[in-house]
Design a protein around this motif. Structure first.
Motif, mmCIF file in Angstrom:
data_model
loop_
_atom_site.group_PDB
_atom_site.id
_atom_site.type_symbol
_atom_site.label_atom_id
_atom_site.label_comp_id
_atom_site.label_asym_id
_atom_site.label_seq_id
_atom_site.Cartn_x
_atom_site.Cartn_y
_atom_site.Cartn_z
ATOM 1 N N SER A 95 41.014 50.223 41.324
ATOM 2 C CA SER A 95 40.146 50.624 40.237
ATOM 3 C C SER A 95 40.599 51.744 39.234
ATOM 4 N N GLY A 99 42.032 50.755 35.492
ATOM 5 C CA GLY A 99 41.441 51.663 34.319
ATOM 6 C C GLY A 99 42.368 52.222 33.615
ATOM 7 N N LYS A 102 43.228 49.249 31.123
ATOM 8 C CA LYS A 102 41.898 49.005 30.519
ATOM 9 C C LYS A 102 41.947 49.964 29.302
ATOM 10 N N TYR A 123 38.047 41.716 40.252
ATOM 11 C CA TYR A 123 38.330 41.479 38.942
ATOM 12 C C TYR A 123 36.958 41.252 38.320
ATOM 13 N N HIS A 126 35.033 44.174 37.802
ATOM 14 C CA HIS A 126 35.481 45.182 36.714
ATOM 15 C C HIS A 126 35.258 44.262 35.298
ATOM 16 N N TRP A 150 39.428 39.612 30.144
ATOM 17 C CA TRP A 150 38.584 40.661 29.987
ATOM 18 C C TRP A 150 38.792 41.073 28.534
#
Length: 165
Positions: A95, A99, A102, A123, A126, A150
């Motif tokens: 994660s 992050g 992202k 996934y 998230h 995403w």
């Protein structure tokens, strides 16, 4: 000090880390997905990291003490690799690495195998959604896979100005 109790440090990886990164991928993949064919030698995998991923991606590692326990390679709206050693999974390291990607990209795509239930659940937790499934004929393992997508949600802005009526 117990590794499990130590917070991982995220570090940028360079050429001297590519053997360790390839080893993490290999160990995590084969322990979690033993049914996949073993198509490349460790040396070939290291060369892939060094010659293809390093020049084209941001590569970060998660280190606990001096031990590299997770790795991510990403760029151009794709996550190319994300692996955490099995003994360090379910501790938030994946994660943390995800992050970082992202934060830098507004949309992300990645492939995983359809049978990789753990990765798929990760996934989806998230915010990724399955976009396409294939029969696997286009990947070198010939294993059915799934494309995940995403996108960062637009920032909501509130107009706090009093209306003049």
């Amino acid at each position: 000090m117990d590794d499990a109790l130590t917070e991982p440090e995220i570090v940028a990886l360079g050429a001297d880390h590519m053997q360790a990164a390839a080893k993490i991928r290999r160990e995590a993949l084969w322990q979690r997905l033993p049914w996949l064919p073993d198509l490349h030698t460790p040396e070939e995998e290291e060369q892939y990291w060094r010659m293809h991923l390093l020049p084209n991606c941001t590569i970060l590692g998660a280190a606990i003490g001096t031990r590299l326990v997770g790795v991510i390679a990403y760029g151009d709206d794709w996550i190319e690799q994300l692996y955490v050693l099995p003994d360090f999974q379910a501790m938030g390291i994946g994660s943390l690495l995800l992050g970082c990607a992202k934060e830098e990209m507004d949309e992300i795509r990645l492939w995983t195998f359809q049978r990789n239930i753990g990765a798929r659940a990760f996934y989806e937790r998230h915010g990724f959604a399955a976009e396409e499934e294939t029969d696997g004929l286009d990947n070198e393992e010939k294993e059915p896979d799934v494309l995940y997508y995403w996108r960062r949600l637009p920032e909501l802005t509130l107009n706090l100005q009093p209306s003049s009526t």
